[in-house]
Design a protein around this motif. Structure first.
Motif, PDB file in Angstrom:
ATOM      1  N   ARG A   1       0.683 -12.397  44.300  1.00  0.00           N
ATOM      2  CA  ARG A   1       0.765 -13.836  44.028  1.00  0.00           C
ATOM      3  C   ARG A   1       1.227 -14.113  42.604  1.00  0.00           C
ATOM      4  N   LEU A   2       0.723 -13.333  41.661  1.00  0.00           N
ATOM      5  CA  LEU A   2       1.163 -13.512  40.276  1.00  0.00           C
ATOM      6  C   LEU A   2       2.640 -13.171  40.105  1.00  0.00           C
ATOM      7  N   LYS A   3       3.067 -12.100  40.752  1.00  0.00           N
ATOM      8  CA  LYS A   3       4.479 -11.720  40.662  1.00  0.00           C
ATOM      9  C   LYS A   3       5.373 -12.793  41.277  1.00  0.00           C
ATOM     10  N   ASP A   4       4.985 -13.324  42.426  1.00  0.00           N
ATOM     11  CA  ASP A   4       5.774 -14.378  43.058  1.00  0.00           C
ATOM     12  C   ASP A   4       5.905 -15.579  42.135  1.00  0.00           C
ATOM     13  N   ALA A   5       4.794 -15.959  41.506  1.00  0.00           N
ATOM     14  CA  ALA A   5       4.824 -17.086  40.571  1.00  0.00           C
ATOM     15  C   ALA A   5       5.704 -16.769  39.370  1.00  0.00           C
ATOM     16  N   MET A   6       5.595 -15.547  38.848  1.00  0.00           N
ATOM     17  CA  MET A   6       6.396 -15.156  37.697  1.00  0.00           C
ATOM     18  C   MET A   6       7.887 -15.190  38.027  1.00  0.00           C
ATOM     19  N   TYR A   7       8.262 -14.676  39.204  1.00  0.00           N
ATOM     20  CA  TYR A   7       9.671 -14.682  39.590  1.00  0.00           C
ATOM     21  C   TYR A   7      10.192 -16.109  39.781  1.00  0.00           C
ATOM     22  N   ALA A   8       9.363 -16.989  40.329  1.00  0.00           N
ATOM     23  CA  ALA A   8       9.776 -18.383  40.505  1.00  0.00           C
ATOM     24  C   ALA A   8       9.999 -19.049  39.150  1.00  0.00           C
ATOM     25  N   ILE A   9       9.104 -18.794  38.214  1.00  0.00           N
ATOM     26  CA  ILE A   9       9.250 -19.365  36.871  1.00  0.00           C
ATOM     27  C   ILE A   9      10.475 -18.779  36.185  1.00  0.00           C
ATOM     28  N   GLU A  10      10.694 -17.489  36.335  1.00  0.00           N
ATOM     29  CA  GLU A  10      11.853 -16.833  35.731  1.00  0.00           C
ATOM     30  C   GLU A  10      13.153 -17.417  36.278  1.00  0.00           C
ATOM     31  N   ASP A  11      13.218 -17.639  37.594  1.00  0.00           N
ATOM     32  CA  ASP A  11      14.407 -18.246  38.200  1.00  0.00           C
ATOM     33  C   ASP A  11      14.637 -19.647  37.658  1.00  0.00           C
ATOM     34  N   MET A  12      13.564 -20.426  37.546  1.00  0.00           N
ATOM     35  CA  MET A  12      13.677 -21.782  37.029  1.00  0.00           C
ATOM     36  C   MET A  12      14.181 -21.769  35.583  1.00  0.00           C
ATOM     37  N   MET A  13      13.663 -20.840  34.783  1.00  0.00           N
ATOM     38  CA  MET A  13      14.097 -20.761  33.389  1.00  0.00           C
ATOM     39  C   MET A  13      15.560 -20.349  33.293  1.00  0.00           C
ATOM     40  N   ASP A  14      16.000 -19.438  34.154  1.00  0.00           N
ATOM     41  CA  ASP A  14      17.411 -19.047  34.167  1.00  0.00           C
ATOM     42  C   ASP A  14      18.298 -20.244  34.492  1.00  0.00           C
ATOM     43  N   GLU A  15      17.887 -21.061  35.455  1.00  0.00           N
ATOM     44  CA  GLU A  15      18.651 -22.246  35.820  1.00  0.00           C
ATOM     45  C   GLU A  15      18.697 -23.242  34.667  1.00  0.00           C
ATOM     46  N   ILE A  16      17.568 -23.429  33.989  1.00  0.00           N
ATOM     47  CA  ILE A  16      17.525 -24.348  32.859  1.00  0.00           C
ATOM     48  C   ILE A  16      18.405 -23.830  31.732  1.00  0.00           C
ATOM     49  N   GLU A  17      18.310 -22.534  31.455  1.00  0.00           N
ATOM     50  CA  GLU A  17      19.110 -21.943  30.386  1.00  0.00           C
ATOM     51  C   GLU A  17      20.599 -22.059  30.688  1.00  0.00           C
ATOM     52  N   ALA A  18      20.979 -21.847  31.932  1.00  0.00           N
ATOM     53  CA  ALA A  18      22.384 -21.972  32.310  1.00  0.00           C
ATOM     54  C   ALA A  18      22.875 -23.402  32.115  1.00  0.00           C
ATOM     55  N   GLY A  19      21.994 -24.366  32.317  1.00  0.00           N
ATOM     56  CA  GLY A  19      22.377 -25.772  32.140  1.00  0.00           C
ATOM     57  C   GLY A  19      22.432 -26.202  30.685  1.00  0.00           C
ATOM     58  N   THR A  20      21.858 -25.441  29.768  1.00  0.00           N
ATOM     59  CA  THR A  20      21.868 -25.827  28.347  1.00  0.00           C
ATOM     60  C   THR A  20      23.047 -25.270  27.600  1.00  0.00           C
ATOM     61  N   LYS A  21      23.748 -24.306  28.198  1.00  0.00           N
ATOM     62  CA  LYS A  21      24.893 -23.723  27.531  1.00  0.00           C
ATOM     63  C   LYS A  21      26.146 -24.519  27.843  1.00  0.00           C
ATOM     64  N   PRO A  22      26.881 -24.953  26.825  1.00  0.00           N
ATOM     65  CA  PRO A  22      28.123 -25.704  27.087  1.00  0.00           C
ATOM     66  C   PRO A  22      29.145 -24.811  27.770  1.00  0.00           C
ATOM     67  N   ALA A  23      29.900 -25.416  28.645  1.00  0.00           N
ATOM     68  CA  ALA A  23      30.963 -24.682  29.336  1.00  0.00           C
ATOM     69  C   ALA A  23      32.005 -24.234  28.329  1.00  0.00           C
ATOM     70  N   ALA A  24      32.650 -23.105  28.579  1.00  0.00           N
ATOM     71  CA  ALA A  24      33.622 -22.560  27.641  1.00  0.00           C
ATOM     72  C   ALA A  24      34.828 -23.485  27.487  1.00  0.00           C
ATOM     73  N   SER A  25      35.185 -24.220  28.529  1.00  0.00           N
ATOM     74  CA  SER A  25      36.374 -25.048  28.475  1.00  0.00           C
ATOM     75  C   SER A  25      36.142 -26.419  27.844  1.00  0.00           C
ATOM     76  N   LYS A  26      34.881 -26.829  27.712  1.00  0.00           N
ATOM     77  CA  LYS A  26      34.633 -28.122  27.101  1.00  0.00           C
ATOM     78  C   LYS A  26      33.454 -28.028  26.149  1.00  0.00           C
ATOM     79  N   VAL A  27      33.519 -28.769  25.088  1.00  0.00           N
ATOM     80  CA  VAL A  27      32.454 -28.796  24.108  1.00  0.00           C
ATOM     81  C   VAL A  27      31.722 -30.103  24.262  1.00  0.00           C
ATOM     82  N   CYS A  28      30.385 -30.034  24.382  1.00  0.00           N
ATOM     83  CA  CYS A  28      29.602 -31.234  24.618  1.00  0.00           C
ATOM     84  C   CYS A  28      29.391 -32.059  23.367  1.00  0.00           C
ATOM     85  N   PHE A  29      29.440 -31.424  22.193  1.00  0.00           N
ATOM     86  CA  PHE A  29      29.110 -32.164  20.974  1.00  0.00           C
ATOM     87  C   PHE A  29      30.318 -32.357  20.137  1.00  0.00           C
TER      88      PHE A  29
END
Length: 85
Positions: free
Chosen positions: A57-85
């Protein structure tokens, strides 16, 4: 005046993003520590079914949190072709 407001908003967003990324990196380090601890506990609990269930159960929760963090991290990085700021 609108240009000044845009520059100010851009600066604020850069600071917020930098803080968020720093916090995210700290959470990833914590997850790595938890993963190592779980792996060690799993080796030690081969004969105890209740502990195996708890670890699963702990591992399942950890993997779910890890997946969520990967998705969040991917959304915080600007795309190479466009600059957000």
């Amino acid at each position: 005046m609108a240009v000044l407001g845009g520059l100010l908003a851009s600066a604020i967003l850069k600071v917020l993003q930098a803080n968020f990324i720093h916090d995210l990196e700290g959470m990833k380090m914590t997850l790595e520590s938890v993963a190592a601890l779980l792996n060690d506990a799993e080796r030690r609990s081969i004969e105890e079914e209740a502990v195996r269930l708890w670890l699963k159960r702990l591992k399942d929760a950890m993997y779910a949190i890890e997946d969520m963090m990967d998705e969040i991290e991917a959304g915080t990085k600007p795309a190479a072709s466009k600059v957000c700021f």
